[in-house]
Write a protein that holds these residues in place. Structure first.
Motif, short mmCIF file in Angstrom:
data_model
loop_
_atom_site.label_atom_id
_atom_site.label_comp_id
_atom_site.label_asym_id
_atom_site.label_seq_id
_atom_site.Cartn_x
_atom_site.Cartn_y
_atom_site.Cartn_z
N ARG A 37 -12.08 -28.45 6.62
CA ARG A 37 -11.41 -29.76 6.55
C ARG A 37 -12.33 -30.81 5.94
N GLN A 49 -13.09 -26.85 11.04
CA GLN A 49 -13.51 -28.23 10.80
C GLN A 49 -14.30 -28.34 9.48
N SER A 55 -11.29 -32.85 2.65
CA SER A 55 -11.04 -34.30 2.71
C SER A 55 -11.79 -35.00 1.59
#
Lengths: 318, 559
Positions: free
Chosen positions: B272, B269, B276
């Motif tokens: 990510r 996570q 992003s």
């Protein structure tokens, strides 16, 4: 014009302005000294008439500004006047004294400056370890003891107990160099001890300050030897503050040797000044003040100029 | 003893052979919290990595993640008293974590070299570049000086430096930041090392300069066949140069993989989140008829400078809106702020504020002029007195402008602390007890305390980690909505601009080259400079760097 020429010219000009201001202060200072020159020359029993004549002869009745300008123009031409007490030409008698003082100060500087810088570099190399602490402790001790006491201590051991050097530093014209050096060994020793601590500690502090820089880490990451890093990468960037403190101490060696000269009865400027202050010989005091001021300002100016020359940003502008 | 007794022969490891192997590395430091006994803290815990010759591994994470510390462990160096306490660091099979100083000296700067973030600070200002570049090559690799200099000139040429034959005769202050960064890369490559550690080598550069340096570094790594550790907080940058990427957080490995896998297919996570794009949604507001701040035809220069730093600059800021001023360093952005605040009187033009013309000189401005125009700086920690508590720092403008005292003032300070989402517990802390983001929040509260109409924000998020910077930008937008304050936002970061601006002024060499509402400025057709600026922002995809280098229309001014 290369900016460095401009900077150096500015410093020199500033030094001259300062010297001029100092001359005013010296002149004004001697004017407000208590006592009357004519009185002190002729003594208590002099008649009013004799005092008035002497004052007129010495020009003491002229306005202050006139007397100052007369004195300054004469001084600029190398004529420092005559001593009131013995009528001798001040420039001549002082020249020899000044030579002696510079001889003493020069040898003290020649020994103390390289020694202080070397000890400073060693102290940085072993910062916080025993060589650093030992150097700091010893130099702090010698700095802390009053110089007249230091003088008597070295005199007691080196002259009285061990009989290595004379306790009275008599020098005269035509004396062989080695004899001269033998004569001034003890005062030089005292002067070195007095100025060493200050210069060494400032060298250490200035280099340690530079050692915080990122480029010192670069040098460490290049795997250079610690002493190479200090010598090649730290020291060149610490020159300005080191030169400043060195010059300050050199000035002290010339101007501040009064006590040491008196202790060792050395025929230098300090003795000369002290003798004539006691006799209220104003022209001599003024002349000594002017020479001391010139030495002080000159050495500090030199320090500024070296600091400018040591700065690569000024030496090699964009 | 001279340096010559420590000759390190050139003995290259073959391509693909395992060069660096780190196993379960633990790195600790001793912290000295005020008023408490010293305690050991773990900076890096249980890191393992393998790096073969000829490959580039990217280490990525926020500040405090331990990236640089791990990088420096490859030369067994602990910065600022940091200790490598456990695990193994094997360089070409030899354990170096506990190696003796002599062995490490033969390693550092010869077999493993280092490129620092700030080349400007990492070069000795008193020595010529050539002396510094060839220093270890001559003293420890046994290469003759003339040969080492030939090698350096070849590297200068390869890295695209101007005047490669003579640039070595210059001093560090005589070349620009981007050039210095390349010289430092040449310095790292000159002794023909096996491994080079790049520690954020482009972070301090403008985007337009970064791209050239990045390309030069990438080519140099490929052509010399060294292995490299590439440390950065910018995933888009590392994606351009690294073969593998290790994501770090708080001294621990989050994820390791090939660049392609980390960018296109992250499993964790946290990765990510990093991958992003920014999550700020900002609706552009239309300009109003009546701007609060108007800069009209301003021309200014610093005394002693022969050219104008600003020439004929005109921009307007509308109430409750944000005007972003973008451009590379040296474009005059901060000078514009100095003219507006009255610190640098312009030679031509004027500044109007809330309908009145401001005095050019600071001394001619009323207390209300000063109050209504506040400023926040890039370096929050030097913009605060370290000996004053947060309460005194924020309370000062309340006393100075509004004469608030005692309980009244404290109540307002508490309210402001709530507004900046810090809470009242922070009032009695000193700046040193705050994190970077918290410091910047206190500076924002101090500006708000004056109840200003306009706040000039000079690169306020540039020194912060991306996630922290995001928080600050969100806070600024929230405050704008609540207090109806206008921001003049000076930045070189186009991602920030996209996130918060209503209108944009692009500056280049002292002139405004493009100005208007955000949607217009950021839509084609572009002028050459805006095109360069926009295309230089690293994008998080493989092969972006090569594409841009091929397609751009002009090169940066090279600051």
């Amino acid at each position: 014009m290369h900016p460095i020429v401009k900077f150096v010219a500015q410093r020199i000009l500033l030094g001259l302005v300062l010297l001029f201001a100092a001359s005013i202060m010296i002149f004004a200072g001697t004017q407000i000294l208590p006592g009357d020159v004519a009185q002190s020359i002729l003594g208590q029993s002099a008649t009013e008439q004799a005092l008035a004549n002497l004052r007129a002869e010495l020009g003491l009745n002229d306005p202050l500004v006139t007397r100052y300008l007369d004195w300054l123009t004469a001084a600029l031409q190398g004529d420092l006047g005559t001593a009131l007490t013995n009528g001798q030409d001040i420039a001549t008698s002082m020249g020899q004294r000044l030579g002696n003082t510079l001889f003493l100060a020069g040898w003290a500087a020649l020994i103390s400056i390289p020694l202080a810088i070397t000890l400073g570099l060693i102290a940085v190399r072993y910062a916080g370890k025993w060589p650093d602490k030992l150097i700091s402790a010893v130099t702090l001790t010698t700095v802390s003891i009053p110089e007249f006491l230091l003088g008597y201590i070295v005199m007691f051991y080196f002259a009285v107990q061990w009989r290595l050097f004379p306790s009275v530093s008599t020098v005269y014209d035509g004396m062989p160099l080695l004899d001269k050096l033998n004569a001034i060994a003890l005062p030089v020793m005292v002067l070195v001890m007095v100025v060493l601590g200050h210069m060494m500690r400032m060298t250490r502090a200035a280099i340690l300050n530079v050692m915080q820089s990122a480029y010192i880490e670069t040098a460490e990451l290049k795997g250079l030897r610690p002493f190479t890093i200090i010598r090649k990468h730290a020291f060149p960037n610490a020159i300005a503050p080191i030169v400043n403190v060195v010059m300050l101490n050199m000035a002290y060696l010339v101007v501040g040797v009064v006590v040491v000269e008196v202790v060792f009865v050395y025929p230098g400027m300090g003795q000369y000044l002290v003798d004539h202050v006691a006799k209220r010989d104003v022209p001599v005091v003024q002349a000594c003040g002017l020479v001391f001021a010139a030495v002080y300002i000159g050495l500090n100016m030199l320090a500024d100029v070296i600091a400018i020359l040591a700065n690569p940003r000024l030496r090699h502008p964009k | 003893m001279s340096d010559e007794d420590e000759l390190v022969p050139v003995d290259h490891v073959p391509e693909g052979a395992e060069l660096l192997k780190i196993r379960n590395l633990k790195i600790e430091a001793t912290a000295y919290p005020p008023g408490e006994p010293p305690q050991d803290i773990v900076i890096v815990d249980g890191i393992s990595l393998t790096l073969p010759k000829g490959r580039v591994m990217g280490l990525i994470g926020e500040s405090g993640a331990g990236k640089s510390t791990i990088g420096l462990s490859a030369m067994s160096y602990g910065r600022g008293g940091v200790r490598l306490t456990q695990g193994e660091v094997l360089l070409n099979g030899a354990e170096i974590r506990e190696a003796k100083p002599g062995a490490l000296r033969r390693l550092r700067g010869k077999i493993v070299t280092y490129v620092a973030q700030s080349a400007a600070a990492s070069f000795n200002p008193a020595r010529k570049l050539m002396d510094q570049v060839t220093e270890t090559t001559v003293s420890a690799r046994g290469v003759a000086r003339a040969e080492a200099e030939r090698r350096a000139v070849a590297l200068f040429t390869k890295l695209g430096l101007p005047d490669p034959e003579t640039i070595g005769n210059r001093y560090p202050h005589q070349v620009s930041g981007g050039q210095l960064q390349r010289v430092m890369t040449a310095m790292a490559l000159c002794p023909e090392p096996e491994l080079v550690i790049f520690d954020e080598p482009t972070t301090a550069l403008d985007v337009t300069t970064q791209i050239d340096v990045l390309a030069a570094i990438k080519d140099a790594i490929r052509d010399t066949g060294v292995a490299a550790l590439y440390i950065t907080h910018d995933l888009a940058v590392v994606a351009q140069v690294a073969d593998d990427i290790m994501v770090l957080k708080a001294g621990k490995t989050v994820e390791v993989g090939t660049t392609d896998q980390i960018i296109n297919n992250p499993t964790e996570q946290y990765t990510r989140d990093l991958v992003s794009v920014r999550s700020i949604d900002h609706e552009e507001k239309a300009p109003t008829a009546d701007p609060v701040l108007r800069v009209e035809h301003v021309t200014a220069r610093y005394s002693g400078l022969k050219r104008d730093v600003l020439s004929n600059v005109s921009v307007a800021l509308h109430p409750g809106q944000t005007l972003a001023v973008v451009g590379e360093s040296g474009s005059g952005k901060s000078t514009l702020a100095r003219v507006i605040t009255g610190l640098l009187p312009p030679s031509k033009g004027r500044v109007t504020f809330a309908g009145r013309t401001l005095s050019n000189e600071l001394a001619g401005r009323s207390r209300d002029d000063l109050r209504e125009l506040q400023m926040i700086y890039q370096m929050a920690d030097v913009a605060m007195n370290p000996r004053q508590t947060v309460r005194r720092i924020i309370g000062r403008p309340l006393e100075f402008y509004f004469g608030l005292r005692g309980r009244e003032r404290d109540a307002r300070v508490d309210a402001l602390l709530d507004e900046i989402e810090l809470g009242q517990g922070f009032a009695d802390r000193y700046p040193a007890e705050l994190s970077g983001g918290q410091k910047q929040r206190v500076c924002i509260a101090r500006a708000l305390a004056a109840d200003p109409k306009v706040i000039i924000c000079d690169e306020v998020t540039s020194a912060l980690d991306p996630l922290v910077a995001d928080g600050i930008l969100k806070l600024l937008l929230k405050l704008q909505k609540e207090e109806d304050v206008a921001f003049l936002f000076i930045t070189h970061d186009l991602a920030t601009v996209k996130a918060i601006a209503d209108s944009i002024a692009v500056m280049y060499q002292g002139k405004v080259v493009r100005y208007g509402p955000k949607s217009e400025v950021l839509s084609p057709p572009f002028d050459d400079y805006t095109d360069l600026l926009l295309s230089s922002v690293p994008e998080m995809r493989l092969g972006w760097l090569e594409e841009v280098i091929e397609h751009r229309r002009m090169e940066s001014a090279g600051h």
